[in-house]
Design a protein around this motif. Sequence first.
Motif, PDB file in Angstrom:
ATOM      1  N   ASN A 196       0.885  -1.054   0.064  1.00 26.98           N
ATOM      2  CA  ASN A 196       0.041   0.126  -0.068  1.00 26.98           C
ATOM      3  C   ASN A 196       0.827   1.273  -0.296  1.00 26.98           C
ATOM      4  N   LYS A 249       0.965   4.504  -2.752  1.00 28.47           N
ATOM      5  CA  LYS A 249       0.800   5.633  -2.640  1.00 28.47           C
ATOM      6  C   LYS A 249       1.959   6.444  -3.024  1.00 28.47           C
ATOM      7  N   GLN A 297       2.092   6.732  -6.921  1.00 23.70           N
ATOM      8  CA  GLN A 297       0.862   7.619  -7.314  1.00 23.70           C
ATOM      9  C   GLN A 297       1.390   9.172  -7.111  1.00 23.70           C
ATOM     10  N   SER A 298       1.847   9.321  -5.860  1.00 28.69           N
ATOM     11  CA  SER A 298       2.123  10.606  -5.513  1.00 28.69           C
ATOM     12  C   SER A 298       3.399  11.241  -6.374  1.00 28.69           C
ATOM     13  N   LEU A 325       6.414   9.907   1.603  1.00 25.01           N
ATOM     14  CA  LEU A 325       5.817   8.692   1.197  1.00 25.01           C
ATOM     15  C   LEU A 325       6.654   7.918   0.804  1.00 25.01           C
ATOM     16  N   GLY A 358      -5.536   4.157  -2.622  1.00 23.28           N
ATOM     17  CA  GLY A 358      -5.133   5.288  -3.537  1.00 23.28           C
ATOM     18  C   GLY A 358      -4.523   6.458  -2.612  1.00 23.28           C
ATOM     19  N   PHE A 359      -4.141   7.313  -3.313  1.00 17.70           N
ATOM     20  CA  PHE A 359      -3.730   8.592  -2.477  1.00 17.70           C
ATOM     21  C   PHE A 359      -3.897   9.816  -3.334  1.00 17.70           C
TER      22      PHE A 359
END
Length: 471
Positions: free
Chosen positions: A153, A157, A160-161, A227, A464-465
């Motif tokens: 996870n 994130k 994605q960030s 992150l 998701g983030f």
Amino acid sequence: MITGRQALGSIESSLASERAEIDQMEARLRGLLGDEEGLRKEDLEDFRRLAKLRLDELLEGRVFGEIERVERQAVTLLAERDQAKAKVDEELAGIERELTSLKAQRDAKSDSIDGLEAEIGRAEDATRTRLEQDREYSAQAEAARKLDIQAANAEEKASQSEGELSAKGAAYESNALFMYLWNRKYRTAEYSAFPLFRWLDGRVARLIGYDDARANFSRLREIPKRLREHADRLDSEADAEDQRLMDLWQKARQADGIGALDAKKEAAEGELEEIDAAIDAATARQNALLEERASFAAGEDQNSKAAIDLLAEEFRQADLAKLLRDAQETLRTEDDRIVSNLVARRREQQQIDASRVQLKEALDRRIQRLNELGSVASEFKRRRYAQSDSRFRDGVLISMMLRDLLEGSLARDTFWGELNRQHSRRRPAPGPDMRPRGPIVFGGGSPSRRSGGFGGGRRSSGGGFRTGGGF
């Protein structure tokens, strides 16, 4: 899908086909060489007949003596050639017997390794069954599973960030005024400028709304960094938990006697490598002797060339040339017939020479293909592609690539690159998974992560983030 042993068998079958083709070409060359030797003998007989018809007794005796001397020397040289060739043939036969024995040993050793792998697989299945009831192992498996999911996870994130930083950060980075102030570290303790420039920078900052944009851009850059640090930390922790699980697994394998089977398999693989090295050495000797035998078939060995040069030089002697000229000036039909035969044989000799040159060139290419195939077989085994757990997706494609490689239309690096992409390793079927969702599976003697093994690769999962911010 074909196995590595099947692929190696295909290469060795191609090697056998190339050797058979070489044998056929050498037989044809030996036939042409025999034809040439027969023509030269017939020439010598015709020169004898011409001497009887045209020369006085004194000259006849001298010419006969010279011809017989040359013929004896040529026969001696050709006999020595036949002895040398017989020795090469004997050595080749010995190497062929050696290779047959070595390949039988290799097949037996490969079968032994296959049996050991199957025995290891059955033993590991029993170990997995036992570990299902082991509390320590179950607890460690659950701890590793949870950390794997958390790390997956976090990785999702962070990735994605980072993607959002690349997309949303472009709006900031494309604004020249903003990046000017940003690079000048405006509104930070590190900013320094003369009063006039400080006043101008302030005007620019107010004009573009720099303070709000700077806060958003800083946040946009900081979030992925934090992150990523969090994901890397969890990944390291998960690796540590996985390693502890692997240690328990290896301890269980040792306790169940699988380590001893591993040692036997490793020793057998070492013996297989020694057999392969012996096969490579014997094949190298065989290829060298094949090239030497090809020189005999083509008449390019030292003895054959010496005999040919000796006869050719004798035919160029003045007395023999005079025999031909004198025979053409007489009215005797027997002279004319002999000369006609000599001329016909010259034409036949030229045709045989042309055929021999073409066939020798083709033979050289075949020997080169044989050497290339031998090199492929050696490299194939060196890369451990011939092991019993080795698999290739498309056997037909491999055969086509091998053909193209030998014909020169496929580069060697391209061949091995594609072969590597086709290659995979068969693993024993996984036993009961101690972690319902965890990414650890069993195979090859130890647990490994599906994403690429312990300590490597990133996990992925749902979740998701999203970050805010804009300019």
